[in-house]
Write a protein that holds these residues in place. Structure first.
Motif, mmCIF file in Angstrom:
data_model
loop_
_atom_site.group_PDB
_atom_site.id
_atom_site.type_symbol
_atom_site.label_atom_id
_atom_site.label_comp_id
_atom_site.label_asym_id
_atom_site.label_seq_id
_atom_site.Cartn_x
_atom_site.Cartn_y
_atom_site.Cartn_z
ATOM 1 N N ALA A 18 -34.832 -42.333 -43.017
ATOM 2 C CA ALA A 18 -34.294 -43.558 -42.433
ATOM 3 C C ALA A 18 -35.114 -44.729 -42.964
ATOM 4 C CB ALA A 18 -34.377 -43.499 -40.918
ATOM 5 N N VAL A 23 -29.804 -44.700 -44.305
ATOM 6 C CA VAL A 23 -30.447 -43.411 -44.556
ATOM 7 C C VAL A 23 -30.333 -43.148 -46.050
ATOM 8 C CG1 VAL A 23 -30.310 -40.919 -44.183
ATOM 9 C CG2 VAL A 23 -29.962 -42.480 -42.265
ATOM 10 N N TRP A 44 -24.332 -39.090 -39.878
ATOM 11 C CA TRP A 44 -25.430 -38.285 -40.418
ATOM 12 C C TRP A 44 -26.315 -37.775 -39.282
ATOM 13 C CZ3 TRP A 44 -26.495 -35.611 -44.508
ATOM 14 C CH2 TRP A 44 -27.806 -35.212 -44.763
ATOM 15 N N ASN A 45 -26.633 -38.639 -38.342
ATOM 16 C CA ASN A 45 -27.469 -38.229 -37.209
ATOM 17 C C ASN A 45 -26.767 -37.178 -36.352
ATOM 18 O OD1 ASN A 45 -29.589 -39.920 -37.977
ATOM 19 N ND2 ASN A 45 -28.797 -41.628 -36.774
ATOM 20 N N GLN A 48 -26.835 -33.347 -37.398
ATOM 21 C CA GLN A 48 -28.010 -32.487 -37.249
ATOM 22 C C GLN A 48 -27.590 -31.170 -36.610
ATOM 23 O OE1 GLN A 48 -30.805 -34.779 -34.938
ATOM 24 N NE2 GLN A 48 -31.684 -35.695 -36.756
#
Length: 96
Positions: A18, A23, A44-45, A48
């Motif tokens: 980040a 990112v 993207w987060n 996970q």
């Protein structure tokens, strides 16, 4: 083609960092970098953990208070692109 019941997650071995509001991704075997900004960072987060397209759409439609059809179109495009680049993969999760 993205099927709604398939789960997606980040590919293993793709380093990310980040940096401010983006990112940076470094794909193995490549000298260049990819950058995600805006809602792509949120996706993207979320990736996970394995998630379906519908889970991503629901989460972002609520977070951004945006029309579901627009969010879904944008997520399909982004996830499709990330799949082609090998940054995101279909999850091998037995519950997928």
């Amino acid at each position: 083609m993205i099927v709604e019941r398939v789960r997606f997650r980040r590919a293993i071995g793709v380093p990310s960092r980040a940096l401010d509001d983006r990112v940076i991704l470094a794909r193995p075997g490549r000298e260049d970098f990819d950058a995600l900004t805006g809602p792509a960072v949120a996706i993207w987060n979320l990736l996970q953990e394995p998630r379906t397209l519908i889970e991503l759409v629901d989460t972002l439609a609520w977070a951004y208070k945006a029309p579901r059809a627009e969010i879904e179109r944008d997520i399909r495009t982004l996830v499709g692109d990330l799949l082609e680049r090998g940054i995101v993969v279909e999850s091998q999760d037995p519950d997928a």
